[in-house]
Design an enzyme around this catalytic site. Structure first.
Site, mmCIF file in Angstrom:
data_model
loop_
_atom_site.group_PDB
_atom_site.id
_atom_site.type_symbol
_atom_site.label_atom_id
_atom_site.label_comp_id
_atom_site.label_asym_id
_atom_site.label_seq_id
_atom_site.Cartn_x
_atom_site.Cartn_y
_atom_site.Cartn_z
ATOM 1 N N ASP A 83 -1.098 9.068 -5.413
ATOM 2 C CA ASP A 83 -1.128 7.612 -5.540
ATOM 3 C C ASP A 83 -0.001 6.984 -4.725
ATOM 4 O O ASP A 83 1.171 7.162 -5.036
ATOM 5 C CB ASP A 83 -0.981 7.215 -7.019
ATOM 6 C CG ASP A 83 -1.055 5.717 -7.230
ATOM 7 O OD1 ASP A 83 -2.146 5.219 -7.529
ATOM 8 O OD2 ASP A 83 -0.006 5.040 -7.076
ATOM 9 N N TYR A 96 4.829 0.667 -0.764
ATOM 10 C CA TYR A 96 5.782 1.775 -0.920
ATOM 11 C C TYR A 96 6.356 2.221 0.419
ATOM 12 O O TYR A 96 7.358 2.937 0.454
ATOM 13 C CB TYR A 96 5.109 2.987 -1.582
ATOM 14 C CG TYR A 96 4.560 2.765 -2.963
ATOM 15 C CD1 TYR A 96 4.819 1.598 -3.683
ATOM 16 C CD2 TYR A 96 3.754 3.735 -3.563
ATOM 17 C CE1 TYR A 96 4.294 1.402 -4.949
ATOM 18 C CE2 TYR A 96 3.235 3.547 -4.836
ATOM 19 C CZ TYR A 96 3.501 2.390 -5.512
ATOM 20 O OH TYR A 96 2.974 2.207 -6.766
ATOM 21 N N HIS A 116 -2.836 -4.590 -5.518
ATOM 22 C CA HIS A 116 -1.618 -4.123 -6.180
ATOM 23 C C HIS A 116 -1.175 -5.052 -7.329
ATOM 24 O O HIS A 116 -0.834 -4.571 -8.409
ATOM 25 C CB HIS A 116 -0.491 -3.992 -5.151
ATOM 26 C CG HIS A 116 0.560 -3.015 -5.529
ATOM 27 N ND1 HIS A 116 1.361 -2.375 -4.625
ATOM 28 C CD2 HIS A 116 0.955 -2.540 -6.741
ATOM 29 C CE1 HIS A 116 2.195 -1.556 -5.238
ATOM 30 N NE2 HIS A 116 1.964 -1.651 -6.525
ATOM 31 N N LYS A 142 -2.934 0.885 -2.187
ATOM 32 C CA LYS A 142 -3.034 -0.454 -2.778
ATOM 33 C C LYS A 142 -2.733 -1.521 -1.744
ATOM 34 O O LYS A 142 -1.830 -1.355 -0.911
ATOM 35 C CB LYS A 142 -2.049 -0.591 -3.952
ATOM 36 C CG LYS A 142 -2.120 0.538 -4.953
ATOM 37 C CD LYS A 142 -1.083 0.372 -6.063
ATOM 38 C CE LYS A 142 -0.944 1.650 -6.857
ATOM 39 N NZ LYS A 142 -0.179 2.686 -6.134
#
Length: 276
Positions: free
Chosen positions: A44, A49, A107, A74
Site C-alpha cells: 500500500d 508518500y 486519499h 492513492k
C-alpha cells in the site's frame, strides 16, 4: 497466509498487507523487498508518500509473478479535478512501472474544495478503461460515501480509515457492511502508542506474542484489512507471523473496552484541508 477478502466488484484483496507511509524513497525498495520475502503480497503506497518509484523497483526485483502482488496507490489531494487526476494517475503508473493498478483510492475527500465527486468519476472512468482493477476511497465519512454513490451509482470496494483498538470506529461499520464496502485499517497500531498499552500487553503475554502481533491479530479477527508499517526487517517479518494463534472471546471483549471516542491520532476527514 492471509485470507483473500472478496470485494464488491468480484476482485479480492489480501487481508494483511504492508504499508509504506513515511518510508523514505531511498529505502522503500529494500523495505518492500523484505516484506515480499516475508510473505506480504498487498503493498500500500500513495502519491503523497513520494515513494512509488521504490515500490516499483521492489515489484521488478521481487522474484514473484506480478499476478501474485496486489498494489494499491492513492490520488493526491491537490489532483481531484479530472485533468489533474488523469495526469497524476499517469505519473503513478510510470513510477510503479506496471500496466494495471490493482486498487486506486481517493486519499482524502477534502470537502472544503468540493472536488471529490469529480475525482470519483475520474476513477470510475479509469476503471472502465481497464487501467485499474478496483477503485475505492480513503478517509471518507458516511456523508461523503453517500454522495459519491448517489451521484455515480458506483460503490467503492474499500474505505481505508484510521482504525485501531483505541479508535474502533464501530459507529461506521454497519453502514459499510450494508453497502459491502470493506474497511481497511490505517495506523492499525495507533501510530505506535498502543504498543505500550497495559491491556494489550497482558493479552500478548497470554499468547506469547508481541503487542504488535496481538493488535494485528485483532484486526484480522474483526474482519478488517490491515496494513502495518515498519522499516525493520525483523518487525516486518514478525508482523506477518500472526496466523498461528487466535484471540478468544474474552480477549476480544477486553480489547473492545479500550475503545475511545477521542482515540483518533490523525486528521479528521470532515475538516482536513491539506493539499499535497
Amino acid at each position: 497466509m492471509p485470507e483473500q477478502i472478496p470485494l464488491n466488484d468480484g476482485s479480492a484483496i489480501p487481508q494483511l498487507g504492508l504499508g509504506v507511509w513515511q518510508v523514505d524513497q531511498d529505502i522503500t525498495a529494500q523495505v518492500v523487498g523484505w516484506g515480499i520475502e516475508a510473505g506480504y503480497r498487498l503493498i500500500d503506497t500513495a502519491e503523497g508518500y513520494q515513494n512509488e518509484e521504490g515500490v516499483g523497483e521492489a515489484i521488478r526485483g521481487a522474484g514473484v509473478p506480478r499476478s501474485e502482488l496486489f498494489i494499491t496507490s492513492k490520488l493526491r489531494n491537490g489532483a481531484h479535478r479530472r485533468d489533474a487526476a488523469l495526469r497524476a494517475f499517469d505519473e503513478t503508473m510510470e513510477k510503479l512501472g506496471i500496466e494495471q493498478l490493482d486498487l486506486f483510492l481517493i486519499h482524502w475527500p477534502v470537502p472544503g474544495q468540493d472536488k471529490y465527486v469529480e475525482a470519483w468519476k475520474t476513477l470510475v472512468e479509469l476503471r472502465q478503461a481497464g487501467r485499474i482493477k478496483s477503485i475505492g476511497v480513503s478517509n471518507f465519512n458516511q456523508d461523503h460515501l453517500q454522495r459519491i454513490i448517489g451521484e455515480t451509482g458506483v460503490t467503492p470496494v474499500v474505505n481505508q480509515i484510521e482504525l485501531h483498538p483505541q479508535f474502533q470506529q464501530r459507529g461506521v461499520r454497519d453502514f459499510h457492511a450494508s453497502h459491502d464496502i470493506r474497511i481497511e485499517s490505517w495506523s492499525p497500531l495507533g501510530s505506535g502508542r498502543l504498543l505500550g498499552d497495559p491491556t494489550i500487553a497482558g493479552i500478548a503475554r497470554k499468547h506469547d506474542k508481541s503487542a504488535a502481533q496481538t493488535i494485528i491479530r485483532w484486526h484480522l479477527q474483526e474482519g478488517l484489512i490491515v496494513i502495518p508499517k515498519s522499516i525493520r526487517r525483523d518487525r516486518i517479518a514478525a508482523n506477518f507471523d500472526v496466523f498461528d494463534f487466535e484471540l478468544d472471546a474474552q480477549d476480544l471483549q477486553t480489547i473492545r473496552g479500550i475503545d475511545s471516542p477521542n482515540g483518533r491520532t490523525g486528521p479528521n476527514p470532515a475538516t482536513a484541508s491539506f493539499l499535497f
